[in-house]
Structures are given as C-alpha cells and as structure tokens.
Design a protein around this motif. Structure first.
Motif, PDB file in Angstrom:
ATOM      1  N   TYR A 166      41.462  55.350  38.802  1.00  0.00           N
ATOM      2  CA  TYR A 166      40.792  54.068  39.032  1.00  0.00           C
ATOM      3  C   TYR A 166      41.376  52.983  38.125  1.00  0.00           C
ATOM      4  O   TYR A 166      41.580  51.848  38.545  1.00  0.00           O
ATOM      5  CB  TYR A 166      39.288  54.211  38.833  1.00  0.00           C
ATOM      6  CG  TYR A 166      38.502  52.963  39.175  1.00  0.00           C
ATOM      7  CD1 TYR A 166      38.629  52.354  40.414  1.00  0.00           C
ATOM      8  CD2 TYR A 166      37.635  52.396  38.253  1.00  0.00           C
ATOM      9  CE1 TYR A 166      37.910  51.209  40.727  1.00  0.00           C
ATOM     10  CE2 TYR A 166      36.906  51.254  38.560  1.00  0.00           C
ATOM     11  CZ  TYR A 166      37.054  50.665  39.801  1.00  0.00           C
ATOM     12  OH  TYR A 166      36.354  49.521  40.111  1.00  0.00           O
ATOM     13  N   CYS A 167      41.694  53.337  36.886  1.00  0.00           N
ATOM     14  CA  CYS A 167      42.312  52.370  35.974  1.00  0.00           C
ATOM     15  C   CYS A 167      43.669  51.925  36.526  1.00  0.00           C
ATOM     16  O   CYS A 167      43.984  50.734  36.523  1.00  0.00           O
ATOM     17  CB  CYS A 167      42.474  52.974  34.575  1.00  0.00           C
ATOM     18  SG  CYS A 167      43.113  51.810  33.350  1.00  0.00           S
ATOM     19  N   ILE A 168      44.450  52.866  37.030  1.00  0.00           N
ATOM     20  CA  ILE A 168      45.754  52.526  37.617  1.00  0.00           C
ATOM     21  C   ILE A 168      45.555  51.604  38.827  1.00  0.00           C
ATOM     22  O   ILE A 168      46.305  50.641  39.017  1.00  0.00           O
ATOM     23  CB  ILE A 168      46.544  53.792  37.996  1.00  0.00           C
ATOM     24  CG1 ILE A 168      46.820  54.671  36.767  1.00  0.00           C
ATOM     25  CG2 ILE A 168      47.846  53.438  38.722  1.00  0.00           C
ATOM     26  CD1 ILE A 168      47.694  54.065  35.710  1.00  0.00           C
ATOM     27  N   ASP A 169      44.523  51.870  39.639  1.00  0.00           N
ATOM     28  CA  ASP A 169      44.191  50.974  40.761  1.00  0.00           C
ATOM     29  C   ASP A 169      43.943  49.552  40.243  1.00  0.00           C
ATOM     30  O   ASP A 169      44.466  48.582  40.783  1.00  0.00           O
ATOM     31  CB  ASP A 169      42.907  51.413  41.479  1.00  0.00           C
ATOM     32  CG  ASP A 169      43.005  52.731  42.232  1.00  0.00           C
ATOM     33  OD1 ASP A 169      44.122  53.251  42.410  1.00  0.00           O
ATOM     34  OD2 ASP A 169      41.936  53.236  42.642  1.00  0.00           O
ATOM     35  N   LEU A 170      43.121  49.450  39.211  1.00  0.00           N
ATOM     36  CA  LEU A 170      42.703  48.149  38.695  1.00  0.00           C
ATOM     37  C   LEU A 170      43.846  47.328  38.100  1.00  0.00           C
ATOM     38  O   LEU A 170      43.787  46.103  38.089  1.00  0.00           O
ATOM     39  CB  LEU A 170      41.590  48.315  37.658  1.00  0.00           C
ATOM     40  CG  LEU A 170      40.250  48.820  38.197  1.00  0.00           C
ATOM     41  CD1 LEU A 170      39.298  49.125  37.047  1.00  0.00           C
ATOM     42  CD2 LEU A 170      39.637  47.811  39.151  1.00  0.00           C
ATOM     43  N   ILE A 171      44.880  48.007  37.599  1.00  0.00           N
ATOM     44  CA  ILE A 171      46.002  47.264  37.012  1.00  0.00           C
ATOM     45  C   ILE A 171      47.144  47.063  38.016  1.00  0.00           C
ATOM     46  O   ILE A 171      48.220  46.595  37.646  1.00  0.00           O
ATOM     47  CB  ILE A 171      46.507  47.908  35.704  1.00  0.00           C
ATOM     48  CG1 ILE A 171      47.071  49.311  35.928  1.00  0.00           C
ATOM     49  CG2 ILE A 171      45.410  47.905  34.649  1.00  0.00           C
ATOM     50  CD1 ILE A 171      47.761  49.920  34.701  1.00  0.00           C
ATOM     51  N   GLY A 172      46.894  47.421  39.276  1.00  0.00           N
ATOM     52  CA  GLY A 172      47.872  47.149  40.326  1.00  0.00           C
ATOM     53  C   GLY A 172      48.878  48.247  40.591  1.00  0.00           C
ATOM     54  O   GLY A 172      49.878  48.018  41.266  1.00  0.00           O
ATOM     55  N   PRO A 188      34.387  54.043  41.892  1.00  0.00           N
ATOM     56  CA  PRO A 188      33.084  53.537  42.364  1.00  0.00           C
ATOM     57  C   PRO A 188      33.139  53.256  43.854  1.00  0.00           C
ATOM     58  O   PRO A 188      34.170  52.880  44.389  1.00  0.00           O
ATOM     59  CB  PRO A 188      32.898  52.243  41.572  1.00  0.00           C
ATOM     60  CG  PRO A 188      33.831  52.350  40.416  1.00  0.00           C
ATOM     61  CD  PRO A 188      34.966  53.205  40.858  1.00  0.00           C
ATOM     62  N   LYS A 189      32.013  53.440  44.509  1.00  0.00           N
ATOM     63  CA  LYS A 189      31.939  53.200  45.952  1.00  0.00           C
ATOM     64  C   LYS A 189      31.846  51.732  46.243  1.00  0.00           C
ATOM     65  O   LYS A 189      31.354  50.946  45.554  1.00  0.00           O
ATOM     66  CB  LYS A 189      30.738  53.929  46.529  1.00  0.00           C
ATOM     67  CG  LYS A 189      30.832  55.428  46.268  1.00  0.00           C
ATOM     68  CD  LYS A 189      30.348  56.208  47.445  1.00  0.00           C
ATOM     69  CE  LYS A 189      30.375  57.690  47.212  1.00  0.00           C
ATOM     70  NZ  LYS A 189      31.594  58.314  46.968  1.00  0.00           N
TER      71      LYS A 189
END
Length: 189
Positions: A166-172, A188-189
C-alpha cells in the motif's frame, strides 16, 4: 506512467562480508523471502557494502535516483556498536520518515528477544522529482529478517511487509501482490 514490474534494491551492510571474511547471509535471505512472499513480477538490484556512512548514503541514492528502485531493503548495521551507521545514513538521504516501520520491527523482535530494544531500524521515503522509494532497515540475522517481514500471525502480531504494498501504491510505484499464506498485504477498501 508507473512501471508494471517492481524494482527492489537489496543492500547488505557488513564490513566482514564485504571484505570476504565470511559469506553474506543478508541478501540470500532477502531474495529467498521475496521469492516466497511476492506474486508480482519484480527485479532485484543487489549491493554488498561495508559499514561506511558515505558509501551507504551513496548506495541508497544510486538505488533510488539512478536505478529507480521502488523498494530498498537494507540488512545489517542497525545495532548500537560504533560501526553501525545504517540508520544515520538512511535518515541522511530521506525526505520523510515513517516511524511506524521501526516501531513495529522492534515490537515483533521483542516477542523473541529482550535485546530488540537495542535495534535502531528506520523506515523512510526518498523522493526525487519523478520518483520515490521506500527504504527500510531490516535486522541482520536471517531469522529476524523473516520474522519482522512476516510478523507472528499466531500471536496476532503483524509483520511490516503487510503495509509495504500500500505504501508503494501511495508513492506511485507498481502494484505489489503477496501470497496471503506468507504475508497478507493490507489495502484499505
């Protein structure tokens, strides 16, 4: 547009292993764990270096800035000895800290050894104009590496890797999918 294939930097920090005094166990342990845990396609960039702060800083910058690693995992150099400078080097190249990673690694390790309070691991982001990387300092021992990444599901203690995708998702970065029987990624949903 983000890459579909994750790029993961693995850095083993050890004076003795980098000089050939003994065989490095950090990178092989990390590679074995990633192969067991990740469903997603990924590429690994490996570095074995001594406990020298300027070299650690340069290596972390290279892995983020030139190699475009999305995730950088270090092992070694996080204890209280004078040669252990991995956290200082990591903080020196960071743009933001993520204290929860270090807190959770110590919480997991405390379930096994009281000396976990001596650990100084950190988790940070390094952000440049068009790229960002999550950098996490892991313990030096192969058993402790797996424990902190996976946690202790039987005791309800989450490993840190559950938060990494999820952290990797958030940083692009690219989507990382895990094998739930090893570590269940939480989004998170």
């Amino acid at each position: 547009m983000k890459n579909s294939k994750a790029k993961i930097g693995l850095v083993s920090i050890s004076d003795r292993a980098s000089s050939g005094t003994y065989q490095d166990k950090g990178i092989p342990s990390l590679k074995e764990w990633l192969a067991k845990a990740l469903l997603s396609d990924y590429e690994v960039v490996e570095k074995l270096i001594p406990d020298e702060q300027p070299l650690i800083e340069a290596t972390l910058k290279e892995l983020c800035d030139q190699e475009n690693c999305d995730l950088i995992l270090t092992t070694g150099g996080t204890g209280p000895s004078r040669r252990d400078v991995t956290p200082e080097a990591t903080l020196a190249v960071a743009t933001r800290t993520l204290p929860g990673f270090g807190e959770q690694m110590r919480a997991v390790s405390l379930a096994f050894v009281p000396t976990a309070i001596l650990s100084r691991q950190v988790g940070v982001l390094r952000e440049i104009e068009d790229h960002a990387a999550l950098i996490i300092n892991l313990p030096g021992q192969p058993k402790a590496i797996a424990e902190t990444l996976e946690g202790i599901p039987s005791k309800g203690i989450h490993g840190i890797f559950a938060a990494v995708p999820y952290c990797i998702d958030l940083i692009g970065g690219p989507a990382l999918e895990t094998r739930p029987n090893v570590v269940k990624a939480f989004r998170p949903k």
